[in-house]
Design an enzyme around this catalytic site. Sequence first.
Site, PDB file in Angstrom:
ATOM      1  N   LEU A  27     115.264   0.417 -80.378  1.00 48.22           N
ATOM      2  CA  LEU A  27     115.560   0.068 -78.990  1.00 48.22           C
ATOM      3  C   LEU A  27     114.261  -0.083 -78.205  1.00 48.22           C
ATOM      4  CD1 LEU A  27     118.476   2.612 -78.394  1.00 48.22           C
ATOM      5  CD2 LEU A  27     118.614   0.246 -79.176  1.00 48.22           C
ATOM      6  N   ASP A 255     115.347  22.179 -57.853  1.00 46.02           N
ATOM      7  CA  ASP A 255     113.991  22.581 -57.458  1.00 46.02           C
ATOM      8  C   ASP A 255     113.677  22.073 -56.057  1.00 46.02           C
ATOM      9  OD1 ASP A 255     113.732  23.554 -60.080  1.00 46.02           O
ATOM     10  OD2 ASP A 255     112.920  21.648 -60.781  1.00 46.02           O
ATOM     11  N   GLY A 290     115.293   8.408 -62.285  1.00 44.94           N
ATOM     12  CA  GLY A 290     114.589   9.138 -63.340  1.00 44.94           C
ATOM     13  C   GLY A 290     114.133  10.508 -62.914  1.00 44.94           C
TER      14      GLY A 290
END
Length: 307
Positions: A27, A255, A290
């Site tokens: 990929l 966080d 992301g």
Amino acid sequence: MNIITLTINPALDKSAKVDGLVPDQKLQCHSIVYQPGGGGINVSRVLNRLDEQTHCIFTSGGDTGKNLNELLLKEGINPKTISIKAWTRENLSIVDTKTNFQYRFGMPSNGLQDAELDEIKSTLDKYLNNGDILVLSGSLPQNVPADYYARLIKHVSHKNIKIVIDTSGPALTEALKEKVFLVKPNQRELAQWAGKEFLSSTEQEAFALEMVASGKALYIVVSLGARGAFMASKEGIVYQSTPSITVKSTIGAGDSMVAGLIYGIKNDFSVNDILKWGVACGVATTMSEGTNLASKSNIDNVMKMLK
């Protein structure tokens, strides 16, 4: 009041995209991004975007550790590294552009030696002063005793340090045997703290208030996922819901919430506004792709949406 973040198990986070995730084929990845990762590091990164400086302490080993350090310097953060023999681990997240599903792969750490664990204590002694905030955030490496955070809390107990703990599993269970300033469990972790498998909403509130009254924690912030969070303090219970937004990634959201809470505490905000800042920073991070964390503009936009 200084803010010191400690990340014992940091990671160099790599994110990428794939146009269709299928087995048994090579990929082609694209949109590769490298980011510094790990609980305390992420807290420092978001606070830096809110113009709050921190002492960002973390263990660092090998080329991945050096790369992580360089990435932090580029963000305007001056890290304090504790050199270790094992290489800093890498984590990977992949987004399939055809489904928008995100796949997250966490790599194990190679552990720490006894001398390196002692060096962590010595480094804290160097930077901690009375009245400072110490953020113990993230997982522990595999070979580190589950009570290590608890040991650190005891180690600095002779100073008037505000301990913020954000971890999970046995490390959280052991840490909560000590008194802390703020803890951010989710609903499952709160139930485990109470010795039960499940707590109703009423039971959650009652138990959190009980722990505050007993002096176990000054602030208990319980994450409710997409529904927001509630905070228990000596002033009672306050809730904060989340606005309707498109979630792109949840990496680092917890966080980021801790960073927002600390920002509110550092600036002596009301309990309502402390929680609002925590939720805003967490939500703003979910708006980023992301491993990217909340931007200042997204935090400001979410703050305007919160009621």
